[in-house]
Design an enzyme around this catalytic site. Structure first.
Site, PDB file in Angstrom:
ATOM      1  N   CYS A  13       0.829  -1.207   0.000  1.00 54.18           N
ATOM      2  CA  CYS A  13       0.000   0.000   0.000  1.00 54.18           C
ATOM      3  C   CYS A  13       0.862   1.255   0.000  1.00 54.18           C
ATOM      4  O   CYS A  13       1.432   1.629   1.029  1.00 54.18           O
ATOM      5  CB  CYS A  13      -0.915  -0.012   1.224  1.00 54.18           C
ATOM      6  SG  CYS A  13      -1.896   1.483   1.376  1.00 54.18           S
ATOM      7  N   CYS A  30      -0.468   4.088   2.267  1.00 55.33           N
ATOM      8  CA  CYS A  30      -0.253   3.871   3.704  1.00 55.33           C
ATOM      9  C   CYS A  30       1.209   4.091   4.083  1.00 55.33           C
ATOM     10  O   CYS A  30       1.502   4.656   5.133  1.00 55.33           O
ATOM     11  CB  CYS A  30      -0.612   2.442   4.103  1.00 55.33           C
ATOM     12  SG  CYS A  30      -2.078   1.780   3.317  1.00 55.33           S
ATOM     13  N   ASP A  31       2.129   3.641   3.256  1.00 56.03           N
ATOM     14  CA  ASP A  31       3.520   3.522   3.703  1.00 56.03           C
ATOM     15  C   ASP A  31       4.527   4.393   2.949  1.00 56.03           C
ATOM     16  O   ASP A  31       5.686   4.486   3.364  1.00 56.03           O
ATOM     17  CB  ASP A  31       3.973   2.054   3.600  1.00 56.03           C
ATOM     18  CG  ASP A  31       3.129   1.157   4.501  1.00 56.03           C
ATOM     19  OD1 ASP A  31       2.728   1.619   5.577  1.00 56.03           O
ATOM     20  OD2 ASP A  31       2.861   0.001   4.111  1.00 56.03           O
TER      21      ASP A  31
END
Ligand code: NAP
Length: 305
Positions: free
Chosen positions: A132, A135-136
């Site tokens: 992701c 997200c990261d």
């Protein structure tokens, strides 16, 4: 007393089914699952959903769909169904909170990122291995990033990751890409993106976090150890249908078998979205399938009264 309809899943398929079913006064229960919104909710920019010429963020789309479903009476339940009994009606759905009895069911459980299945991958999830970018990506500012895959996801997320990484190398097992022409052109024009074709990752190594990967050229067999901090994997998906194994017909990859009206082999159980669709896999097609499944569920309930 049993509920009229439950929908398992809260991505575009599940939420569209909820909007249609709620407007038909079925008061659907929508079981959110492990994460609200499904895959689109962890996508960055959505540029091809009709009606939004300037694009929008994935979570904005699912939040708006949720609001619309709730406005018409859908009940969103923040639980994950982890057991089902579809042997007779009412069907039984069990979460950690208890068991629900429902007269009809729409399965919109979607799909999850496929893993590479190489040594080191599982060990370093959250320590350099990610599925992701939204997200990261932030954790890889000015760091070396590898993106694995040759489809739209690899390119779209790879482009997004150029905001953070010092360099983004797209590692693909062939020398032709599945990604669409626009994304391909943007990636080729981006000075931070490099392509490593005909190559796969054989191993991911590190010490507490990812430090290097072993790349192998599948044509020449040549192996190279490459220092890298972030490995983002976008190599397709597997359907989230394990819950229904032995109860519903599915193909060898786990995609639910449905007829053209999205009926599974169990009357009263319908599927919508990537739990059955191995071909289109778009937010808009999943939404369309959600609409179809809700209309069929309504018809089924009316006919079985
Ligand atoms: P995908 O199109 O199935 O592509 C998966 C890629 O991963 C392929 O290039 C495949 O290689 C590679 N791959 C598969 N297994 C692998 C393995 N074990 N090791 C190494 N590489 C592997 O998946 P996706 O990119 O996630 O896209 C899914 C769907 O969503 C598509 O229909 C796509 O159009 C859509 N999507 C659209 C957008 C957009 O329109 N902006 C954005 C994201 C996704 P091969 O090519 O050799 O098979």
């Amino acid at each position: 007393m049993s509920e009229k309809l439950a929908i398992i899943g809260s991505g575009p398929a599940g939420l569209t089914a909820a909007i249609y079913a709620a407007r038909a006064f079925l008061e659907p229960l929508v079981f959110v699952g492990p994460e609200f919104g499904g895959q689109i909710a962890i996508t960055t920019e959505v540029e091809n959903y009709p009606g939004f010429p300037n694009g929008l963020q994935g979570p904005e789309l699912t939040t708006a769909m949720r609001e619309q479903a709730e406005k018409f009476g859908a009940r969103i339940v923040e639980e994950t169904i982890d057991q089902v009994d579809l042997s007779k009606r009412p069907f039984k759905l069990t979460s950690s909170n208890g068991t629900y009895e429902v007269d009809s069911l729409i399965i919109a459980t979607g799909a999850s990122p496929r893993r590479l299945g190489v040594p080191g991958e599982d060990q370093f999830i959250g320590r350099g291995v990610s599925y992701c970018a939204t997200c990261d990506g932030f954790f890889f500012r000015n760091k070396e990033i590898i993106v694995v895959g040759g489809g739209d996801s690899a390119f779209q997320e790879g482009l997004f990751l150029t905001k953070f990484g010092s360099r983004v190398r797209i590692v693909h097992r062939r020398d032709e890409f599945r990604a669409g022409a626009t994304l391909l052109r943007r990636a080729k024009d981006n000075p931070k993106i490099e392509f490593v074709t005909n190559s796969v990752i054989d191993r991911i190594d590190g010490n507490g976090k990812v430090k290097e990967v072993l790349l192998r050229n599948v044509k020449t067999g040549e192996k190279t150890t490459t220092p890298v901090e972030g490995v983002f994997v976008f190599v397709g998906h597997v359907p989230n249908t394990q819950l229904f194994k032995g109860q519903l017909a599915m193909d060898h990859e786990g995609y639910l078998t449905v007829n053209q009206h999205l009926h599974t082999n169990v009357p009263g159980v319908f599927a919508a979205g990537e739990a059955h669709d191995n071909w289109f896999k778009q937010a808009i097609t999943s939404a369309g399938f959600g609409c179809m499944a809700a209309m069929e569920a309504e018809k089924f309930l009316a006919d079985s009264q």
